[in-house]
Design a protein around this motif. Structure first.
Motif, PDB file in Angstrom:
ATOM      1  N   CYS A 330      32.324  41.427  48.143  1.00  0.00           N
ATOM      2  CA  CYS A 330      32.489  41.661  46.696  1.00  0.00           C
ATOM      3  C   CYS A 330      31.439  42.590  46.129  1.00  0.00           C
ATOM      4  N   GLY A 331      30.361  42.861  46.869  1.00  0.00           N
ATOM      5  CA  GLY A 331      29.340  43.801  46.449  1.00  0.00           C
ATOM      6  C   GLY A 331      28.299  43.231  45.520  1.00  0.00           C
ATOM      7  N   ARG A 332      28.258  41.922  45.330  1.00  0.00           N
ATOM      8  CA  ARG A 332      27.294  41.351  44.387  1.00  0.00           C
ATOM      9  C   ARG A 332      25.930  41.098  45.056  1.00  0.00           C
ATOM     10  N   GLN A 333      25.945  40.761  46.311  1.00  0.00           N
ATOM     11  CA  GLN A 333      24.688  40.441  46.971  1.00  0.00           C
ATOM     12  C   GLN A 333      24.438  41.436  48.102  1.00  0.00           C
ATOM     13  N   VAL A 349      32.016  32.476  43.536  1.00  0.00           N
ATOM     14  CA  VAL A 349      33.430  32.624  43.144  1.00  0.00           C
ATOM     15  C   VAL A 349      33.577  33.955  42.428  1.00  0.00           C
ATOM     16  N   CYS A 350      34.727  34.559  42.604  1.00  0.00           N
ATOM     17  CA  CYS A 350      34.943  35.902  42.059  1.00  0.00           C
ATOM     18  C   CYS A 350      34.703  35.914  40.530  1.00  0.00           C
ATOM     19  N   GLY A 351      35.440  35.048  39.750  1.00  0.00           N
ATOM     20  CA  GLY A 351      35.186  34.923  38.307  1.00  0.00           C
ATOM     21  C   GLY A 351      35.676  36.079  37.467  1.00  0.00           C
ATOM     22  N   LYS A 352      36.377  36.999  38.006  1.00  0.00           N
ATOM     23  CA  LYS A 352      36.886  38.109  37.226  1.00  0.00           C
ATOM     24  C   LYS A 352      38.062  37.636  36.376  1.00  0.00           C
ATOM     25  N   CYS A 353      38.217  38.255  35.251  1.00  0.00           N
ATOM     26  CA  CYS A 353      39.310  37.893  34.337  1.00  0.00           C
ATOM     27  C   CYS A 353      40.624  38.433  34.878  1.00  0.00           C
ATOM     28  N   CYS A 361      39.573  34.596  38.042  1.00  0.00           N
ATOM     29  CA  CYS A 361      39.896  34.464  39.495  1.00  0.00           C
ATOM     30  C   CYS A 361      39.034  33.365  40.104  1.00  0.00           C
ATOM     31  N   GLU A 362      39.674  32.447  40.782  1.00  0.00           N
ATOM     32  CA  GLU A 362      38.965  31.324  41.407  1.00  0.00           C
ATOM     33  C   GLU A 362      38.713  31.546  42.908  1.00  0.00           C
ATOM     34  N   ALA A 367      37.788  41.100  48.757  1.00  0.00           N
ATOM     35  CA  ALA A 367      37.924  42.539  48.577  1.00  0.00           C
ATOM     36  C   ALA A 367      39.257  42.825  47.896  1.00  0.00           C
ATOM     37  N   GLY A 368      39.365  43.905  47.184  1.00  0.00           N
ATOM     38  CA  GLY A 368      40.604  44.307  46.525  1.00  0.00           C
ATOM     39  C   GLY A 368      40.812  43.606  45.188  1.00  0.00           C
TER      40      GLY A 368
END
Length: 887
Positions: A330-333, A349-353, A361-362, A367-368
């Motif tokens: 996911c590129g966060r860490q 957790v992804c957490g994107k709306c 998003c749970e 990726a994607g």
């Protein structure tokens, strides 16, 4: 061997006249009347309960004596066999073992010759194969794991391709048959035969197809069926080159002679390069053709950034060992990770709306895009009969209809209205049949019905009943442990209860030598029958005799062999005992046990171990005989003066003879006396004087044997003179001391010599010795050849041929007349012969004329003789004064 010889030497039972064997009925005893009483046997299947029966059969004493002799021979054979076993177990059998090892070494060298010729004598790769071949030679080392028995040379065998273990052909065939039966027995009739089930090797579980079940006996390489037994080949080998392909396959074939065990690595030489292909090709063994040049590999790794730094290696390169900072999916860490695994997920957790804008998003780090909201679109009610289109923020309501979902029982449906959550359990009462089908009962549908009846079917082990309550008929496998004693007789089968034979015991047992330094591993159960290994270590037991160290011998079981070192104890004479050690000699005991009667069998002779005294000293000591004739080496224990059996030989007082007694002791009266002089123990000379007499003296010495010269001879000699006509008496002393001239005069009789000269006249000399002189002086008459003329001359001149007398003319004329008369006689004789022949011819012709016999007359022809023929015999011719009668 002793047990075997005892069993083999059991004597045959004596037969009666009826031919029945007494041994079949019981024992034999002697009856009072000279019969053999056959006592009944004490076995369970003996005579009837009514009492013992005694069978009488006539028996003879010679048979009993033969049995007694047979028992003696049997016991002697048992003792010999026992001794043989002890000798075999002792270290004295090492020579035979060494001979067997030499023979085995020759066969191994012959088997490995072709291989070692390819490797320049290097046999380091043959150790594993050599171990299998050694086990094939070692007695009892090759063991069939199925029957736990030794594999012999003349038995048909089969070798596994996986573990190379050897089994009896009959055993492996039975094993394969039983294995296939056990695997296929649970199948139904419809499934039977549709699948080719394999059977496993008893040791390595390598699986073989049904079609691969061995049916014939082949050698190890599989070329020869029923190979012949050859003592100079490896057992069960055909003696040909193996020619099996190497594993892994390289295109070459095995070069050894047909052998057990795996083939050794390929010894061929090939030219090959290293793994990284950087080095030049070099010749190497085919079995080790893959090699590394030890240079860095240099191939690009999967990361695409770094190169392989490992030395030249086979196969793919290892993952990149370097560490770099890499982001998660996911590129966060960001974290430091191995370069070989760049993709990784974090725990957030992804957490994107989501696109609906109401939910997030749970999913965990992915990726994607996140995708659509899962609550958007058409949704069904809990029972699934009605569908609704509602916003994602509104929950789907119930439809109010019945649920109708199938409950857990699988028969009834849920009777509640459409609801959220799981349905309840089925509460309807139904008529239920138990699992075994023997009983029925009305009860709630959700409850199982199991009766208390126990199943009596036999499980697949074919030994135990199922005994499960309310069994459906499909009985589970037997859950009990087999527990049967395996063929090794040491362990029990740990598997579940099963049909057929148990698997061979997987354990191995260490069989050690007496000292424990030499160990061989054998299948469990063979440790009781296999011979212990031959240990090359020397026996370390302390000596049991008086020696400080034991004689070197190899490790062994049982008692050490008798010490063969020299005893070396100091004897009373001071010498050392040279015989072998006798501290533990076996001595036979006799006469300790007296038999109670003739029925008692004589016991074997008992031997006790005891120390024997040292034998008499046999060291040769020089000893002089009594007469000092010789010095002979005698044993030390009997070293004392002895008689050499020769004559004494010492010079007696007569100084002429020696002592003729057998060699004896002589006392020396004077210490300075000669050792050859006779002593008082020597014999006294009783001989006459035998000294030589003077030449010509025929008399003996009047004194007995004496030293010095004999006295002069005073006797008279009676001797003939030279001419042998007169007898003279002369003193012996004068004759023996006279010279030749004096002897000539003494022996002469002084008369004329009576000898006749060669001419016929008497010798004119006085009696003399030797031959007479030849100059005869006697006057004799000399005549001519025709004896008519004569003349007196000296005899010696005629003998010397100095005088001769020739015939004159008158003598010659008389000779001529005599010749003419002889010729006339010859002619008259010839004419007479002719007349006689003519008369015979005429008489023959007259006989041929056929006249009668009585008138035949013989014609007699009378021939008138001449006057010369009538008077020729009376004519006497005086020739030289001698009357000659003509015949």
């Amino acid at each position: 061997l002793a047990a075997r010889s005892g069993a083999a030497a059991r004597p045959p039972a004596p037969r009666g006249r009826g031919g029945a064997r007494a041994a079949a009925a019981g024992t034999v005893a002697e009856g009072a009347s000279g019969e053999c009483l056959v006592l009944p046997s004490t076995r369970a299947g003996g005579p009837r309960a009514g009492g013992p029966e005694v069978a009488r059969s006539p028996c003879r004493w010679p048979e009993l004596s033969s049995l007694k002799k047979f028992d003696e021979i049997k016991k002697a054979n048992q003792a010999a066999a026992k001794k043989l076993v002890e000798d075999q177990l002792s270290s004295s059998s090492e020579d035979d073992d060494e001979d067997a090892e030499v023979k085995q070494g020759k066969i191994l060298d012959k088997t490995f010759t072709i291989y070692t010729s390819q490797t320049d004598g290097d046999a380091s790769e043959l150790e594993r194969t050599r171990q299998y071949v050694n086990e094939a030679f070692q007695s009892g080392a090759m063991t069939c794991l199925i029957c736990i028995a030794s594999v012999k040379r003349n038995q048909a065998v089969w070798s596994c391709y996986g573990c190379f273990c050897i089994f009896h052909l009959v055993c492996i065939q039975k094993w394969a048959k039983d294995s296939l039966f056990l695997v296929s027995s649970p199948l139904t009739d419809d499934d039977f035969g549709k699948k080719d089930y394999p059977w496993p090797c008893p040791k390595c579980r390598f699986e073989y197809k049904r079609s691969e079940t061995p049916s014939r006996y082949y050698c190890y390489c599989g070329k020869v069926e029923n190979p012949a037994v050859d003592p100079w080949l490896v057992p069960h080998s055909c003696g040909q080159i193996c020619e099996r392909e190497f594993k892994p396959s390289c295109g070459h074939k095995c070069l050894l002679l047909c052998h057990p065990g795996p083939c050794p690595p390929c010894p061929k030489m090939v030219t090959t390069t290293c793994h990284c292909k950087k080095a030049k090709p070099v010749p190497r063994r085919c079995s080790a053709k893959e090699w590394s040049c030890r240079l860095p590999c240099g191939r690009t790794l999967l990361c695409g950034q770094h190169a392989c730094e490992n030395p030249c290696h086979a196969g793919d390169c290892q993952p990149c060992p370097r560490v770099s900072k890499q982001r998660c999916i996911c590129g966060r860490q960001t974290a430091e990770r191995l370069c070989a695994s760049p993709q990784w997920q974090c725990d957030q957790v992804c957490g994107k709306c989501l696109p609906c804008g109401n939910h997030t998003c749970e999913q965990v780090c992915h990726a994607g895009p996140c995708g659509d909201c899962p609550r958007s679109g058409k949704r069904s009610c809990p029972c699934g009969k009605t569908k609704f289109t509602l916003p994602c923020t509104v929950d789907v309501p119930t439809c109010g209809d019945s649920c109708d979902k199938v409950l857990e029982c699988g028969i009834h449906k849920c009777s509640q209205r459409c609801h959220r959550g799981p349905c309840e359990i089925c509460r309807q009462e139904v008529e239920k049949q138990c699992r075994c089908g023997k009983h029925t009962k009305r009860m709630p549908c959700h409850k199982p019905y199991l009766c208390e009846t126990k199943c009596t079917k036999i499980r697949d082990c074919q030994k135990h009943q199922c005994r499960r309550k309310c069994c459906s008929g499909n009985c589970p496998p037997c859950d009990q442990v087999c527990g049967r004693t395996l063929g090794c007789r040491n362990h029990k089968c740990p598997s579940g209860c099963h049909r057929g034979s148990c698997n061979p015991c997987p354990e191995t047992v260490d069989v050690k030598c007496n000292c424990g330094k030499t160990v061989i591993k054998v299948p469990c159960g063979r440790e009781r029958t296999i011979r212990p290994p031959k240990c090359k270590q020397f026996c370390s037991r302390p000596p049991t005799c008086h020696h400080s160290t034991q004689e070197k011998h190899y490790c062994h079981f049982g008692r050490c062999p008798p010490c063969r070192q020299p005893c070396q104890k100091t004897l009373t004479c001071g010498h050392l005992c040279p015989v072998s050690c006798h501290d533990e000699a076996l001595v036979k005991q006799t006469g300790l046990h007296q038999s109670a009667g003739p029925w008692e069998q004589p016991s074997e002779p008992a031997f006790i171990q005891t120390a024997l005294p040292c034998p008499p000293c046999e060291v040769p000591v020089p000893v002089e005989c009594l007469g000092q004739h010789e010095v002979s080496p005698l044993p030390c224990h009997s070293a004392h003066p002895y008689s050499c059996r020769r004559f004494c030989g010492r010079l007696l007082d007569c100084q002429n003879h020696t002592c003729m007694k057998e060699c004896h002791h002589v006392t020396k009266l004077n210490s300075n006396a000669d050792g050859k002089k006779a002593g008082p123990e020597c014999s006294q000379c009783e001989e006459e004087c035998t000294k030589p007499r003077p030449a010509g003296c025929p008399h003996r010495c009047v004194l007995p044997c004496h030293p010095g010269d004999c006295p002069s001879c005073l006797q008279m000699l009676k001797i003939k003179c030279h001419c042998k006509l007169s007898v003279l008496y002369i003193e012996c002393l004068k004759l023996t001391h006279a010279d030749l001239k004096e002897k000539e005069l003494l022996i002469s009789c002084k008369n004329q010599c009576p000898k006749e000269l060669p001419c016929g006249h008497r010798c004119k000399e006085i009696c003399h010795s030797g031959s007479c002189p030849l100059n005869c002086s006697q006057k004799v008459k000399l005549r001519c050849l025709c004896k008519r003329l004569k003349k007196e001359v000296q005899c010696s001149k005629i003998q010397e041929g100095q005088v001769s007398l020739e015939c004159d003319a008158l003598c010659k004329e008389m000779k001529r007349k005599a010749y003419e008369i002889k010729e006339a006689e010859a002619k008259a004789a010839l004419e007479e012969e002719k007349r006689r022949q003519q008369a015979e011819l005429e008489a023959f012709e007259n006989r041929l004329k056929g006249r009668r016999k009585n008138k035949r007359r013989k014609d007699e022809v009378e021939v008138e003789q001449s006057s010369w023929q009538k008077y020729k015999n009376l004519i006497m011719l005086p020739v030289f004064g001698v009357a000659v009668v003509m015949v």
